[in-house]
Design a protein around this motif. Structure first.
Motif, mmCIF file in Angstrom:
data_model
loop_
_atom_site.group_PDB
_atom_site.id
_atom_site.type_symbol
_atom_site.label_atom_id
_atom_site.label_comp_id
_atom_site.label_asym_id
_atom_site.label_seq_id
_atom_site.Cartn_x
_atom_site.Cartn_y
_atom_site.Cartn_z
ATOM 1 N N GLN A 100 0.838 -1.189 0.000
ATOM 2 C CA GLN A 100 0.000 0.000 0.000
ATOM 3 C C GLN A 100 0.886 1.256 0.000
ATOM 4 O O GLN A 100 2.075 1.190 0.283
ATOM 5 C CB GLN A 100 -0.913 0.038 1.235
ATOM 6 C CG GLN A 100 -1.988 -1.032 1.247
ATOM 7 C CD GLN A 100 -2.985 -0.851 2.388
ATOM 8 O OE1 GLN A 100 -3.829 -1.683 2.593
ATOM 9 N NE2 GLN A 100 -2.873 0.234 3.154
ATOM 10 N N CYS A 102 -0.152 4.493 1.842
ATOM 11 C CA CYS A 102 -1.091 5.302 2.607
ATOM 12 C C CYS A 102 -0.594 6.744 2.669
ATOM 13 O O CYS A 102 0.596 6.988 2.854
ATOM 14 C CB CYS A 102 -1.250 4.741 4.017
ATOM 15 S SG CYS A 102 -1.840 3.030 4.038
ATOM 16 N N GLU A 207 -16.184 2.951 4.235
ATOM 17 C CA GLU A 207 -15.401 2.842 2.995
ATOM 18 C C GLU A 207 -14.834 4.177 2.519
ATOM 19 O O GLU A 207 -13.651 4.270 2.178
ATOM 20 C CB GLU A 207 -16.270 2.212 1.898
ATOM 21 C CG GLU A 207 -15.510 1.935 0.614
ATOM 22 C CD GLU A 207 -16.299 1.054 -0.344
ATOM 23 O OE1 GLU A 207 -15.720 0.641 -1.376
ATOM 24 O OE2 GLU A 207 -17.488 0.769 -0.060
ATOM 25 N N GLU A 208 -15.639 5.207 2.502
ATOM 26 C CA GLU A 208 -15.179 6.507 1.988
ATOM 27 C C GLU A 208 -14.007 7.042 2.804
ATOM 28 O O GLU A 208 -13.015 7.531 2.246
ATOM 29 C CB GLU A 208 -16.338 7.505 2.016
ATOM 30 C CG GLU A 208 -15.938 8.892 1.530
ATOM 31 C CD GLU A 208 -17.047 9.913 1.766
ATOM 32 O OE1 GLU A 208 -16.762 11.117 1.584
ATOM 33 O OE2 GLU A 208 -18.166 9.521 2.135
ATOM 34 N N HIS A 210 -12.016 5.278 4.982
ATOM 35 C CA HIS A 210 -10.895 4.342 4.948
ATOM 36 C C HIS A 210 -10.090 4.520 3.662
ATOM 37 O O HIS A 210 -8.853 4.616 3.696
ATOM 38 C CB HIS A 210 -11.414 2.906 5.051
ATOM 39 C CG HIS A 210 -10.340 1.875 5.107
ATOM 40 N ND1 HIS A 210 -9.704 1.524 6.279
ATOM 41 C CD2 HIS A 210 -9.774 1.105 4.134
ATOM 42 C CE1 HIS A 210 -8.793 0.588 6.029
ATOM 43 N NE2 HIS A 210 -8.827 0.310 4.732
ATOM 44 N N ASP A 211 -10.786 4.604 2.544
ATOM 45 C CA ASP A 211 -10.113 4.691 1.248
ATOM 46 C C ASP A 211 -9.528 6.074 0.968
ATOM 47 O O ASP A 211 -8.738 6.236 0.041
ATOM 48 C CB ASP A 211 -11.076 4.312 0.128
ATOM 49 C CG ASP A 211 -11.368 2.813 0.090
ATOM 50 O OD1 ASP A 211 -10.668 2.070 0.812
ATOM 51 O OD2 ASP A 211 -12.286 2.403 -0.638
ATOM 52 N N ARG A 214 -5.949 5.159 2.965
ATOM 53 C CA ARG A 214 -5.354 3.826 2.878
ATOM 54 C C ARG A 214 -5.559 3.286 1.452
ATOM 55 O O ARG A 214 -6.592 2.690 1.146
ATOM 56 C CB ARG A 214 -5.946 2.900 3.931
ATOM 57 C CG ARG A 214 -5.751 3.445 5.357
ATOM 58 C CD ARG A 214 -6.002 2.398 6.408
ATOM 59 N NE ARG A 214 -5.077 1.286 6.290
ATOM 60 C CZ ARG A 214 -3.824 1.291 6.765
ATOM 61 N NH1 ARG A 214 -3.335 2.378 7.349
ATOM 62 N NH2 ARG A 214 -3.052 0.225 6.620
ATOM 63 N N LYS A 215 -4.544 3.507 0.628
ATOM 64 C CA LYS A 215 -4.664 3.238 -0.797
ATOM 65 C C LYS A 215 -3.654 2.187 -1.260
ATOM 66 O O LYS A 215 -2.630 1.954 -0.619
ATOM 67 C CB LYS A 215 -4.420 4.533 -1.594
ATOM 68 C CG LYS A 215 -5.366 5.681 -1.261
ATOM 69 C CD LYS A 215 -4.994 6.933 -2.018
ATOM 70 C CE LYS A 215 -5.902 8.102 -1.683
ATOM 71 N NZ LYS A 215 -7.293 7.863 -2.088
ATOM 72 N N THR A 216 -3.956 1.574 -2.403
ATOM 73 C CA THR A 216 -2.998 0.691 -3.058
ATOM 74 C C THR A 216 -1.913 1.544 -3.715
ATOM 75 O O THR A 216 -2.025 2.764 -3.810
ATOM 76 C CB THR A 216 -3.684 -0.163 -4.131
ATOM 77 O OG1 THR A 216 -4.167 0.721 -5.175
ATOM 78 C CG2 THR A 216 -4.854 -0.950 -3.554
ATOM 79 N N GLY A 221 -8.770 2.164 -3.720
ATOM 80 C CA GLY A 221 -9.186 1.921 -2.347
ATOM 81 C C GLY A 221 -8.906 0.499 -1.902
ATOM 82 O O GLY A 221 -8.727 -0.411 -2.719
ATOM 83 N N THR A 222 -8.883 0.290 -0.583
ATOM 84 C CA THR A 222 -8.565 -1.025 -0.018
ATOM 85 C C THR A 222 -9.676 -1.579 0.870
ATOM 86 O O THR A 222 -9.575 -2.695 1.364
ATOM 87 C CB THR A 222 -7.272 -0.944 0.807
ATOM 88 O OG1 THR A 222 -7.449 0.017 1.875
ATOM 89 C CG2 THR A 222 -6.091 -0.513 -0.056
ATOM 90 N N TYR A 223 -10.735 -0.818 1.087
ATOM 91 C CA TYR A 223 -11.754 -1.194 2.056
ATOM 92 C C TYR A 223 -12.403 -2.537 1.743
ATOM 93 O O TYR A 223 -12.524 -3.398 2.619
ATOM 94 C CB TYR A 223 -12.818 -0.100 2.139
ATOM 95 C CG TYR A 223 -13.971 -0.424 3.055
ATOM 96 C CD1 TYR A 223 -13.905 -0.143 4.416
ATOM 97 C CD2 TYR A 223 -15.141 -1.021 2.562
ATOM 98 C CE1 TYR A 223 -14.966 -0.451 5.265
ATOM 99 C CE2 TYR A 223 -16.207 -1.320 3.396
ATOM 100 C CZ TYR A 223 -16.113 -1.031 4.744
ATOM 101 O OH TYR A 223 -17.163 -1.344 5.577
#
Length: 484
Positions: A100, A102, A207-208, A210-211, A214-216, A221-223
């Motif tokens: 990731q 982030c 999700e909104e 978290h992403d 915390r990204k690839t 997104g990764t959620y």
């Protein structure tokens, strides 16, 4: 009028015509201004309703002065008991590689294929040898990264070697892997189950939110994958085998209630509302991700009230408040390194970088990644335990991180509960010991303590029981309200 001695304490005038007093052992009382004035002038009558409270909480003594001082000393020793279990938390940076990227990453992770940033088997074994040279009987090894699962073979070997060392030395060892979960496999999870390895992961909210951070590596997104892997992990390790931490960014600061609701929805055991640290990518993007200490506390306390109300129907502690309440309401120390005096950096926890370099705290390692190795204590490849843990670096750090000798902490009403962060002090001022007044660390913690004492002062019996349920991990105190 009774004769009495006033015992040592700090105090603060609160906004509602109340004075908060805290003594050296951490006991506290609230007095109105008139009673406080009589007390400090030695004019408080023994028949006054506050006299016995002050005496029982060791703010005054009559003929039993020596006994009272011994009681305070015993409570003070209990608060410093973490010093007896010297260095029990050992964090191993198994790799700097990560899958990731982030936006607030504190260590500026390396690419997935950059194997030069992996801890080798030889270094890992030297780290384990160092761990079992420590005097404590119960050692905890926490695997960190990067994403530690990218160097899984070394984790496996480290665990089995540490278990062998524990058996030989008669000590206990436990394990935690800090992972984003995205790469975890069933085979790895069964290994974790067989060796009692807990997983600590990261969840920043729905999700909104978290992403948002915390990204690839590609920016996605990764959620969705996180939730899928969380279910898999729990199906093998059980619900208690996986827990999560969150990091508050500017995106989530005013939406912390939604974060709490997501944690409840995902069945987490509680939540630690954690502020952003100014290292790595977080420092580079402070203008986008950051916020003031005042704004953080305002939103934290607002969310804490929501969590308290939530606990009238379910057991769901806020872990940072739990740590502080434990310090305020009991005479016992906590394992929270950030609020210990002297600082727990190095003496409660230590971190071993991928190359064997030893740092007193993760923040010190982050600082090294930013180009300043001021806090490096040595390296397991050429230094022994004594050179690292009894060396001048750790001695200097310890002597300069006692709130009892730090201005203005030494006369602060919250001294008994607080600590200092010498690494952050150095980052912000170039000095490990500094005047803490006006620092974000001081502002944040003072305001949170103010908020907690205000809530304690006005707490009904249900709220008091909720706080004690958090401290004692006794969910039945909460369940009783659900039954009602």
């Amino acid at each position: 009028m009774s004769e009495y001695s006033v015992l040592p304490f700090q105090f603060k005038h609160l906004s509602d015509d109340t004075v908060l007093l805290v003594n050296e052992g951490g006991d506290f009382v609230f007095l109105d201004h008139d009673t406080f004035d009589l007390f400090v002038r030695h004019k408080l009558d023994a028949a006054d309703k506050h006299f016995f409270t002050l005496k029982s909480h060791l703010f005054l003594a009559q003929e039993e002065l020596e006994v009272s001082l011994q009681k305070i000393a015993a409570r003070y020793r209990s608060r410093k008991s973490f010093l007896r279990d010297f260095t029990t938390l050992h964090m191993m940076v198994i790799t700097l590689r990560c899958n990731q990227r982030c936006t607030y990453c504190q260590v500026s992770c390396a690419d997935e294929d950059a194997r030069a940033w992996d801890m080798s088997r030889a270094v890992a074994r030297r780290v384990v040898d160092m761990i079992f040279s420590a005097p404590g009987k119960n050692q905890k090894i926490e695997f960190q990264g990067g994403e530690p699962l990218l160097n899984w073979d070394v984790i496996e070997e480290t665990v089995t070697y540490a278990e062998t060392c524990a058996e030989k030395t008669g000590k206990q060892v436990s394990f935690v892997i800090c992972t984003n979960l995205l790469l975890i496999t069933e085979e790895q999870l069964y290994f974790c189950r067989n060796h009692n390895i807990a997983l600590s992961t990261s969840l920043d909210g729905p999700e909104e939110l978290h992403d948002a951070c915390r990204k690839t590596k590609a920016g996605g997104g990764t959620y969705a994958l996180f939730v899928e892997k969380l279910r898999l992990a729990r199906s093998i390790l059980g619900h208690a085998g996986v827990d999560a931490l969150m990091t508050t960014s500017s995106f989530s600061l005013e939406r912390l209630r939604e974060v709490v609701e997501e944690y409840v929805r995902q069945g987490m055991s509680g939540i630690f509302i954690r502020s952003l640290n100014p290292y790595g990518f977080a420092a580079e993007q402070a203008a986008t991700l950051g916020y003031s200490a005042e704004d953080f506390v305002d939103n934290y306390l607002k969310t804490l009230d929501f969590i308290i109300d939530l606990n009238r129907s379910i057991f769901f502690p806020e872990h940072f408040a739990t740590l502080l309440l434990s310090r305020m309401l009991t005479p016992f120390s906590t394992g929270f390194v950030d609020l210990q005096s002297p600082s727990g950096a190095g003496i409660s926890g230590v971190i071993y970088d991928y190359d064997g370099s030893v740092f007193p705290a993760d923040e010190a390692r982050m600082l090294a990644r930013m180009g300043d190795r001021h806090f490096c204590l040595g390296n397991v490849q050429h230094d022994d335990w004594h050179a690292i843990f009894a060396g001048e670096g750790l001695k200097r750090l310890t002597t300069q991180s006692c709130v009892e000798t730090t201005p203005p902490c030494s006369w602060c009403v919250y001294q008994a509960y607080c600590g200092t962060d010498p690494v952050r002090n150095y980052l912000e001022s170039g000095r490990e010991l500094r005047n803490m007044a006006g620092t974000s660390f001081c502002i944040r913690h003072k305001r949170i303590f103010d908020g907690l004492f205000t809530r304690l002062r006005h707490a009904d019996s249900a709220t008091q029981d909720i706080f004690w349920s958090w401290i004692t991990h006794n969910s039945t105190l909460v369940n009783s309200y659900e039954a009602d």
